[in-house]
Write an enzyme that holds these catalytic residues in place. Sequence first.
Site, short mmCIF file in Angstrom:
data_model
loop_
_atom_site.label_atom_id
_atom_site.label_comp_id
_atom_site.label_asym_id
_atom_site.label_seq_id
_atom_site.Cartn_x
_atom_site.Cartn_y
_atom_site.Cartn_z
N ALA A 263 -105.07 -22.04 -12.78
CA ALA A 263 -104.04 -22.62 -13.64
C ALA A 263 -102.68 -22.02 -13.28
CB ALA A 263 -104.35 -22.35 -15.11
N ILE B 204 -102.63 -25.05 -23.00
CA ILE B 204 -103.45 -23.90 -23.35
C ILE B 204 -104.28 -23.44 -22.15
CG2 ILE B 204 -105.37 -25.36 -24.14
CD1 ILE B 204 -104.31 -22.12 -25.90
N THR B 205 -104.39 -22.13 -21.99
CA THR B 205 -105.28 -21.60 -20.97
C THR B 205 -105.87 -20.29 -21.45
OG1 THR B 205 -105.58 -21.29 -18.58
CG2 THR B 205 -103.66 -20.22 -19.60
N CYS C 191 -105.71 -26.46 -20.30
CA CYS C 191 -104.47 -27.10 -19.83
C CYS C 191 -104.26 -28.47 -20.49
CB CYS C 191 -104.47 -27.24 -18.31
SG CYS C 191 -104.66 -25.65 -17.47
N GLY D 37 -96.77 -17.37 -14.17
CA GLY D 37 -97.27 -17.63 -12.82
C GLY D 37 -98.60 -18.32 -12.78
N GLY E 269 -98.47 -21.94 -14.64
CA GLY E 269 -97.43 -22.27 -15.62
C GLY E 269 -96.31 -21.26 -15.49
#
Length: 246
Positions: free
Chosen positions: A174, A105-106, A205, A187, A176
């Site tokens: 972050a 999660i972000t 995260c 990104g 991903g």
Amino acid sequence: MSKQEIIFRDLGMMDYKTAWDYQEQLLQENVRKKSLVFSLEPGVKNDPLPTPDSELQTQHYFLLVEHPPVYTLGKSGNIENVLISDEMRSMKGIEFFRTNRGGDITFHGPQQIVGYPILDLEKFYTDIGKYLRNLEEMIILTLAEYGIEAGRSNGETGVWIDADKPGQERKICAIGVRSSRWITMHGFALNVNTDLSYFNFIVPCGIQDKQVTSLQKELGHVVDFEEAKEKVKRNFEKVFDAELRE
């Protein structure tokens, strides 16, 4: 060897779903081109219609965007890392999406630089680990221009400050991604003047007991957002040995 040419687009403020759909469109166009190349290879049944060379060449893109407040959960993420109820989240005007990127999660929001490279890694290297490290390196170089010494945290993708000091570790970017036939999407998200209070409602995260920070918090003043984007662009070109064009 000539530099890879990458089309740059600054999308400005754009809602998450619209930007996600746009990324998917660009990725699928490149995947289609790769499929055409495969169909024209010797020993494979060819398309009966001639295909112009331009139709066979994949195209790199680098998108920068700001999103209105939104939480996004990676495909292997744990919904329990969302600490806010749907009702409260809706009251606060925060959207939520389950995505097809890696990571947990972000949060994305105003004054955060979100970057979506749509790259054909077969024109660079076929190594997702190296790609992630290069995204990190681009941010590390950018932060160094502000006098901030940042680095990596072992086993945790992203960019960190004081990662080797227990109790002081704080994440500033972050990362991903997703890849299909070596075409990338999703990104990174670099906190510039981001309102960090939004992170209080998630376990960022999925990493417990570690802080989140921003350029503004580390420097003690508001940062010129457009200037920060220009630094990111320059370091992207440097790390990927590429040339951005609009």
